[in-house]
Design a protein around this motif. Structure first.
Motif, mmCIF file in Angstrom:
data_model
loop_
_atom_site.group_PDB
_atom_site.id
_atom_site.type_symbol
_atom_site.label_atom_id
_atom_site.label_comp_id
_atom_site.label_asym_id
_atom_site.label_seq_id
_atom_site.Cartn_x
_atom_site.Cartn_y
_atom_site.Cartn_z
ATOM 1 N N ASP A 287 0.764 -1.263 0.020
ATOM 2 C CA ASP A 287 0.010 0.202 0.035
ATOM 3 C C ASP A 287 0.758 1.347 -0.080
ATOM 4 O O ASP A 287 1.988 1.118 0.770
ATOM 5 N N ILE A 288 0.454 2.132 -0.654
ATOM 6 C CA ILE A 288 1.059 3.653 -0.800
ATOM 7 C C ILE A 288 1.036 4.207 0.569
ATOM 8 O O ILE A 288 -0.264 4.246 1.198
ATOM 9 N N LYS A 289 2.012 4.713 1.037
ATOM 10 C CA LYS A 289 1.791 5.304 2.511
ATOM 11 C C LYS A 289 1.237 6.563 2.434
ATOM 12 O O LYS A 289 0.305 6.855 3.287
ATOM 13 N N PHE A 290 1.502 7.343 1.760
ATOM 14 C CA PHE A 290 1.118 8.639 1.615
ATOM 15 C C PHE A 290 0.276 9.113 0.411
ATOM 16 O O PHE A 290 0.650 9.697 -0.867
ATOM 17 N N PRO A 291 -0.952 8.449 -0.015
ATOM 18 C CA PRO A 291 -1.835 8.627 -0.940
ATOM 19 C C PRO A 291 -1.722 9.815 -1.612
ATOM 20 O O PRO A 291 -1.951 9.748 -3.066
ATOM 21 N N HIS A 416 -2.151 13.700 5.921
ATOM 22 C CA HIS A 416 -1.115 12.819 6.445
ATOM 23 C C HIS A 416 -0.544 13.484 7.660
ATOM 24 O O HIS A 416 0.573 14.080 7.492
ATOM 25 N N PRO A 417 -0.936 13.346 8.883
ATOM 26 C CA PRO A 417 -0.228 13.821 9.912
ATOM 27 C C PRO A 417 1.161 13.595 10.006
ATOM 28 O O PRO A 417 2.181 14.470 10.709
ATOM 29 N N ASP A 418 1.897 12.598 9.753
ATOM 30 C CA ASP A 418 3.045 12.010 9.968
ATOM 31 C C ASP A 418 4.107 12.254 8.696
ATOM 32 O O ASP A 418 5.124 11.859 8.690
ATOM 33 N N LEU A 419 3.361 13.067 7.799
ATOM 34 C CA LEU A 419 4.163 13.244 6.698
ATOM 35 C C LEU A 419 5.398 14.081 6.918
ATOM 36 O O LEU A 419 6.639 13.967 6.244
#
Length: 434
Positions: A287-291, A416-419
């Motif tokens: 799965d793509i982490k930051f879609p 994406h808060p963890d971006l």
């Protein structure tokens, strides 16, 4: 044991869903090709052909919110099977008319409207059901398989349609269409649309809501989730400016560069090949982490490719160079489209609450399709009075500016808060001088 049985059933769904979608989409593609050629060969009128397109798009725009409401309110399996059966009956009606009275444009238009509505109901309901059919770990695979089946159909459908058009009657096209829907109904009837349902059992009787209140609740839900709301507006912008590319691409190749129809078809086929290759890749990877980040990059690439489509108008190329250039451009466009659609689709499947999923997908369909007819008329008019390169370059610039604003850093951080943790550089430690 129960979990392993669910995983086996989810695997069955993955393949059944893909095969069902492939067969029905392939049948639609062959049917659409046959109908298009029939109308053009009988009437020779572009207006008559355009009316078929309007009959395909306009009902979807008007009915999509109701389809979303139905998908949330009533059993999904029932909606899909009823919609497919109605499609079979509509084509059977057209077949009966053609055998008794002969095919007429009115009969074709009415059938196209019915098919547009039934395919909308099954499409929106299926879209809102994917997270119920397969486990979370395989949602991206399911979305990729869905794109693969549509790519296969878009490549093979016109090829088979072109082969059959000169060999069989129009009635045979209708029979192929009916058979594809019947097979799809049989496959879909074996699926469990509640396998991964997260809805809690409703012990307390839910409060009565009118259909309008229910649909308004879907809009309110969307407004409360900023990222989802932005995605819907992004879809509106992309589809509007994609109208410029759709009209402009055909106009540039056929009218400006005088590309032969066979070679034009090859360049258009490159779009589906690019989509197919990328769907296969995404179905096999994790799965793509930051879609939303990946989708934003894909949209930016699409905007740049739209501008690049004007290059042969600005630089002299050989005929072979022109065809090769547009083949590569359309292949790249297909790749970018999948990197836009699939990550956002997976993100929406996972983040939208199940009880609102149908209404949100219905609203997305309405927003995405609503400006398409207007865009095609507007850009068709502009391409007649303004040089094509200026229309496409301006459209590309406006689209890119709008997207970069709508998907600005604050929106990306909310999605994406963890971006920031992922991309932020290591803090520099102070070095003691003592």
């Amino acid at each position: 044991m129960e979990e392993s049985m669910k995983l086996k059933k989810a695997t069955y769904h993955l393949w059944t869903f893909t095969i069902s979608k492939l067969i029905s989409t392939f049948g639609v593609s062959v049917f659409s090709f046959g109908i298009s050629f029939y109308i053009l060969s009988v009437t020779g009128s572009a207006t008559s052909f355009a009316l078929v397109l309007i009959c395909s798009i306009l009902p979807r725009v008007l009915v999509a919110p109701f389809a979303g409401y139905m998908a949330d309110k009533y059993p999904k399996k029932t909606i899909i099977i009823v919609a497919q059966i109605c499609s079979v009956l509509a084509v059977a009606g057209l077949l009966t008319v053609s055998l008794t009275l002969g095919l007429s444009l009115i009969a074709i238009y009415i059938t196209q409207i019915i098919l547009s509505i039934t395919s909308l109901f099954s499409g929106v309901t299926f879209s809102s059901s994917i997270a119920n059919l397969v486990d979370d770990a395989r949602i991206q695979k399911a979305m990729s398989f869905n794109q693969m089946s549509m790519s296969f159909a878009s490549i093979g459908g016109p090829a088979v349609g072109g082969l059959l058009f000169g060999l069989v009657s129009m009635q045979m096209f209708l029979v192929i269409h009916m058979v594809s829907y019947i097979i799809a109904v049989i496959l879909e009837s074996t699926m469990d649309f509640k396998l991964y349902s997260k809805k809690a059992a409703e012990v307390v009787e839910e409060k009565k809501e009118t259909m309008l209140q229910n649909m308004k609740a879907g809009i309110t839900y969307l407004k409360q989730h900023r990222v989802l709301s932005v995605i819907v507006w992004v879809a509106l912008v992309i589809n509007f400016f994609f109208g410029a590319f759709t009209v402009g691409y055909s106009f540039i190749l056929v009218e400006e560069l005088k590309v032969q129809s066979a070679h034009f078809g090859i360049t258009e086929g490159a779009l589906s090949i690019g989509m197919l290759v990328t769907s296969i890749y995404l179905s096999a990877r994790k799965d793509i982490k930051f879609p939303l980040v990946v989708s934003k990059r894909g949209i930016v690439i699409m905007g740049l490719l739209m501008a690049a489509a004007t290059l042969p108008l600005l630089v002299t190329l050989s005929y072979f160079g022109i065809v090769s250039f547009y083949f590569v451009l359309m292949f790249s466009f297909g790749v970018a489209m999948i990197f836009v659609n699939t990550p956002i689709g997976v993100m929406m499947q996972k983040q939208i609450a199940e009880e609102y999923r149908g209404r949100v997908f219905g609203l997305l369909e309405t927003m995405a399709m609503s400006l398409m007819p207007l865009a095609m008329v507007l850009f068709g008019f502009l391409f007649d009075i303004v040089p094509a390169q200026y229309v496409l370059l301006t459209s590309s610039a406006i689209m890119l500016a709008a997207i970069l604003y709508m998907l600005r850093p604050s929106v990306m951080r909310q999605a994406h808060p963890d971006l920031e943790e992922e991309i932020a550089p290591e803090p520099i430690k102070a070095v003691s001088t003592q």
